[in-house]
Design a protein around this motif. Structure first.
Motif: not given
Length: 212
Positions: A10-36
């Motif tokens: 697990r990359l996270w230790h609690d719900k807050r950390e999990r939400e942060m990593y989920d948001n990171f993934a969403d930001l990564f996906a939006i930038i990559k999708t926009t580039e494509k």
């Protein structure tokens, strides 16, 4: 033969950390999708009709997520560099331009709908100037007005891409894109924006064909 027990990492230790990593993934996906999407549009793989709504949606999603992550990711360009994203077109579209390429470079020779477009521009110019006089200075108040104004200006066929009003509004959109939604323009910034809008409005009125 004994097999080692597989454990979930697990990359996270609690719900807050999990939400942060989920948001990171969403930001990564939006930038990559926009580039494509940008590359697909440039290569004529997607039409302008398909590109514009898709790009507008990505820009809106990006701004919402950027605001939510403003304390964790204060610099999106640094985020992209950290994760070796190499997405210059996306960063330009999301951080600098703030509007789809079809809006940024739109031109048309058709006179259809010109009167309506002119009326829209006048409405958005006046609304924006009045809002500043009422001290509506928060980024999440000013940005939508600038976005509405540049969209309206793009619909007026006689305005060239280098029309001073378009240039100034795009500059302000780029500046606002680098700020968080909760920030406010300083009095100096508000005064400059008011001046730029008034100058652009006067230039817009002068550019309209004179009735005989």
């Amino acid at each position: 033969m004994a097999y080692a027990e597989q454990r979930e990492v697990r990359l996270w230790h609690d719900k807050r950390e999990r939400e942060m990593y989920d948001n990171f993934a969403d930001l990564f996906a939006i930038i990559k999708t926009t580039e494509k999407l940008e590359k697909a549009y440039v290569r004529d793989v997607v039409s302008a009709k398909e590109y514009e709504p898709a790009c507008s949606k990505l820009i809106a999603q990006f701004r919402t997520l950027k605001t939510a992550l403003k304390d964790i990711v204060p610099d999106v360009e640094q985020f992209a560099e950290t994760y070796k994203m190499d997405c210059p077109a996306a960063l330009n579209r999301l951080l600098v331009s703030g509007v789809p390429a079809t809006v940024e470079h739109k031109s048309t020779s058709s006179d259809a709908g010109t009167a309506s477009a002119v009326a829209e521009c006048v409405q958005y110019f006046i609304t924006s100037m009045d809002a500043l006089k009422l001290n509506m200075l928060a980024v999440d108040q000013v940005h939508p007005m600038m976005n509405d104004l540049i969209l309206a200006l793009s619909k007026v066929p006689q305005l060239s891409p280098d029309f001073v009003g378009k240039v100034k509004v795009k500059e302000w959109i780029a500046r606002l894109n680098r700020m968080s939604a909760s920030e406010e323009l300083t009095q100096e910034q508000a005064r400059q924006l008011s001046f730029d809008l008034e100058m652009s409005y006067n230039g817009f009125i002068q550019s309209l064909p004179k009735s005989s």
